[in-house]
Write a protein that holds these residues in place. Structure first.
Motif, PDB file in Angstrom:
ATOM      1  N   ILE A 180      -3.465  11.552  -1.556  1.00  0.00           N
ATOM      2  CA  ILE A 180      -2.347  11.914  -2.432  1.00  0.00           C
ATOM      3  C   ILE A 180      -2.842  12.819  -3.561  1.00  0.00           C
ATOM      4  O   ILE A 180      -2.162  13.788  -3.935  1.00  0.00           O
ATOM      5  N   ASP A 181      -4.023  12.527  -4.093  1.00  0.00           N
ATOM      6  CA  ASP A 181      -4.612  13.396  -5.128  1.00  0.00           C
ATOM      7  C   ASP A 181      -4.789  14.815  -4.594  1.00  0.00           C
ATOM      8  O   ASP A 181      -4.538  15.792  -5.314  1.00  0.00           O
ATOM      9  N   HIS A 237       0.834  -1.210   0.000  1.00  0.00           N
ATOM     10  CA  HIS A 237       0.000   0.000   0.000  1.00  0.00           C
ATOM     11  C   HIS A 237       0.867   1.258   0.000  1.00  0.00           C
ATOM     12  O   HIS A 237       0.614   2.190  -0.785  1.00  0.00           O
ATOM     13  N   GLU A 238       1.887   1.284   0.840  1.00  0.00           N
ATOM     14  CA  GLU A 238       2.723   2.480   0.919  1.00  0.00           C
ATOM     15  C   GLU A 238       3.532   2.680  -0.361  1.00  0.00           C
ATOM     16  O   GLU A 238       3.766   3.817  -0.791  1.00  0.00           O
ATOM     17  N   GLU A 267       2.501   1.815  -3.349  1.00  0.00           N
ATOM     18  CA  GLU A 267       1.543   2.329  -4.339  1.00  0.00           C
ATOM     19  C   GLU A 267       1.344   3.832  -4.167  1.00  0.00           C
ATOM     20  O   GLU A 267       1.276   4.584  -5.147  1.00  0.00           O
ATOM     21  N   LEU A 268       1.257   4.276  -2.911  1.00  0.00           N
ATOM     22  CA  LEU A 268       1.131   5.708  -2.647  1.00  0.00           C
ATOM     23  C   LEU A 268       2.392   6.450  -3.081  1.00  0.00           C
ATOM     24  O   LEU A 268       2.318   7.555  -3.644  1.00  0.00           O
ATOM     25  N   GLN A 303       2.348   6.816  -6.871  1.00  0.00           N
ATOM     26  CA  GLN A 303       1.381   7.847  -7.252  1.00  0.00           C
ATOM     27  C   GLN A 303       1.942   9.247  -6.985  1.00  0.00           C
ATOM     28  O   GLN A 303       1.836  10.147  -7.823  1.00  0.00           O
ATOM     29  N   THR A 306      -3.072   6.533   4.996  1.00  0.00           N
ATOM     30  CA  THR A 306      -3.207   7.512   3.915  1.00  0.00           C
ATOM     31  C   THR A 306      -3.877   6.835   2.727  1.00  0.00           C
ATOM     32  O   THR A 306      -3.606   5.674   2.427  1.00  0.00           O
ATOM     33  N   THR A 307      -4.739   7.564   2.035  1.00  0.00           N
ATOM     34  CA  THR A 307      -5.454   7.008   0.890  1.00  0.00           C
ATOM     35  C   THR A 307      -4.962   7.620  -0.415  1.00  0.00           C
ATOM     36  O   THR A 307      -4.287   8.662  -0.430  1.00  0.00           O
ATOM     37  N   SER A 308      -5.345   6.989  -1.512  1.00  0.00           N
ATOM     38  CA  SER A 308      -5.031   7.524  -2.841  1.00  0.00           C
ATOM     39  C   SER A 308      -5.670   8.895  -3.025  1.00  0.00           C
ATOM     40  O   SER A 308      -5.079   9.793  -3.644  1.00  0.00           O
TER      41      SER A 308
END
Length: 385
Positions: free
Chosen positions: A371-372, A280-281, A283-284, A287, A366-368
Motif C-alpha cells: 500500500i505504501d 487485515h483487509e 487495516e489495508l 491505510q 497484500t502487505t502494508s
C-alpha cells in the motif's frame, strides 16, 4: 520505468496469488482424479464423486447451508445468477433490485424485462448505499416475487443491509437472492440467519479458488427451471431432466480439479480465520483511504472504512481513469482496474458515469508495504499535475 515486481491490486476481479494449497489441490486432482464424477462405477469415477461431495460439504459448512445437496456448482457467479433469475421468474412476475447491481444481475433482468417481467430499481445514494427502508417501501408497493441485491458493491465496496432485509423478506413471502460475488470469503454469511433463499457466489475472488468455479444455493422448497439440460450421470434412461438437486441444475461434466482447488481455498480461510482476514483487509483499507485523503487532487467514492470492504474507487483530477491505470501499470508496475467495472448502473448512482473510476482492491496477501508503494506512486503522479 516499471518496477521489476508486479504489485497486484485487482483482487475484486480475481484474487491473486492463491494459497499454495490451492495450486497443489488442483495438480493432485488433475493427476489422481482424472475421471468424471457420476459417469461410471469404477474406482476413478467413485473417487471423483467423493472429491465433489467433499467440496460440496465444505462449502455448505462455510455458509451454514443445512443440506449440501442444495448447493449447485456453476462455472462462476454469473451462471449462478442466471440460473436463479431465469429459473424462477416468469412473465407477469415483479423483481426488485438496487441501482448498484453488477451487469451479472442487470443484464439478465433487462432480458427478463423484455419478456414481461417487471423490474423495479431502488436508487442508492452517492456513496453506493441502499437504504433498507427504501427497499421495504418498494417491495410493499409492488409485491415482488423476488428481491435481488449484491451484498457489497464491486465499485465502492459499500455493504448493503442484507442482515436486515433477509428476515423481513421471509416474513413477507418474498424470495431473496443475494449476489455474494464480492462478499463470499470476505464477510460472514449464514444463509439461515440472514434469511437468504438463493445465494450466488464465485470461487475465484474472496474464496481464493481458481477461475471457472462458483455455486448457487437454493433453499428447500424452491424449485428452479434448469438453465441447461443434458447429462447428469443419473436417470440416464429418461429424456426428462431429473428434478432432484443438485443434478437438476448440474448438467455436463464439472471442473473437478478447479473445484478441488476451491475447497483448498475455503480450507485456507477456515484455518487462517475469517476474522483475521477481515481485520487485515480493513487495516489495508484504512491505510489506503487515509493516504489518499491527503492528496487534494484525489476524489474517493464510497462510505469509507468500517462501512465497506477493501475496495476503493477513486479519480485523480487532470487524468482520465483509463490514463491513470495505464500509467500505474506501465510506469510503476501496479495492476488496478479502470472504467465502469461491468457495473454502469452503480457508476450512474455515484456520479462517475461514463468515464468510471480507478478501482484499487488489496487482498489477504497484500502487505502494508504494498500500500505504501501504491501511495508513493499516487503522490508522485499528483505532484505532476
Amino acid at each position: 520505468m516499471a518496477s521489476s515486481s508486479l504489485l497486484y491490486l485487482d483482487n475484486a476481479a480475481t484474487s491473486f496469488p492463491k494459497p499454495e494449497a490451492v495450486y497443489q489441490a488442483q495438480d493432485h486432482a488433475a493427476r489422481q482424479c482424472g475421471a468424471s464424477a457420476g459417469r461410471g462405477s469404477a474406482l476413478p469415477a467413485r473417487q471423483a464423486g467423493q472429491t465433489l461431495l467433499a467440496v460440496r460439504e465444505t462449502l455448505a459448512r462455510f455458509f451454514r447451508i443445512p443440506v449440501s445437496d442444495r448447493l449447485v456448482f456453476t462455472a462462476n457467479a454469473t451462471q449462478a445468477i442466471n440460473t436463479a433469475l431465469f429459473g424462477l421468474l416468469k412473465p407477469g412476475d415483479t423483481v426488485v433490485s438496487s441501482s448498484m447491481e453488477h451487469n451479472a444481475v442487470a443484464r439478465p433482468l433487462y432480458q427478463l424485462q423484455q419478456r414481461g417481467v417487471q423490474w423495479i430499481q431502488v436508487p442508492a445514494d452517492c456513496q453506493g448505499r441502499v437504504a433498507g427502508a427504501d427497499v421495504r417501501r418498494a417491495c410493499l408497493a409492488h409485491r415482488p416475487r423476488l428481491l435481488v441485491m449484491n451484498h457489497c458493491s464491486n465499485v465502492t465496496g459499500t455493504l448493503q443491509p442484507i442482515d436486515e432485509l433477509g428476515p423481513w423478506c421471509r416474513e413477507q413471502g418474498i424470495v431473496f437472492l443475494v449476489d455474494a460475488a464480492q462478499s463470499a470469503g470476505v464477510c460472514p454469511i449464514d444463509v439461515q440467519q440472514m434469511g437468504i433463499d438463493l445465494l450466488a457466489a464465485p470461487g475465484h475472488k474472496g474464496l481464493l479458488g481458481p477461475q471457472g468455479t462458483g455455486f448457487l444455493y437454493v433453499a428447500e422448497g424452491l424449485e428452479l427451471q434448469p438453465l441447461l439440460y443434458g447429462g447428469t450421470g443419473t436417470a440416464s434412461s429418461q429424456l426428462e431432466q431429473p428434478h432432484c438437486l443438485p443434478e437438476a441444475l448440474e448438467s455436463g461434466t464439472l471442473n473437478l480439479p478447479a473445484l478441488a482447488g476451491l475447497q483448498a481455498g475455503v480450507n485456507f480461510i477456515c484455518h487462517t480465520g475469517l476474522d483475521q482476514i477481515i481485520r487485515h483487509e480493513q487495516e489495508l483499507l484504512l491505510q489506503l483511504w487515509q493516504g489518499l485523503q491527503q492528496l487534494p487532487a484525489v476524489q474517493l467514492f464510497g462510505p469509507g472504512p468500517g462501512q465497506q470492504t477493501a475496495v476503493v474507487s477513486l479519480t485523480l483530477q487532470g487524468l482520465d481513469p483509463a490514463e491513470l491505470g495505464f500509467v500505474l501499470d506501465h510506469q510503476y508496475g501496479i495492476a488496478v482496474r479502470v472504467g465502469l467495472h461491468c457495473a454502469p448502473l452503480a457508476h450512474r448512482s455515484i456520479g462517475t458515469y461514463p468515464a468510471g473510476t480507478v478501482r484499487v482492491s488489496p487482498g489477504f496477501f497484500t502487505t502494508s508495504a504494498d500500500i505504501d508503494r501504491f501511495l508513493a506512486a499516487m503522490r508522485q503522479l499528483a505532484s505532476r499535475l
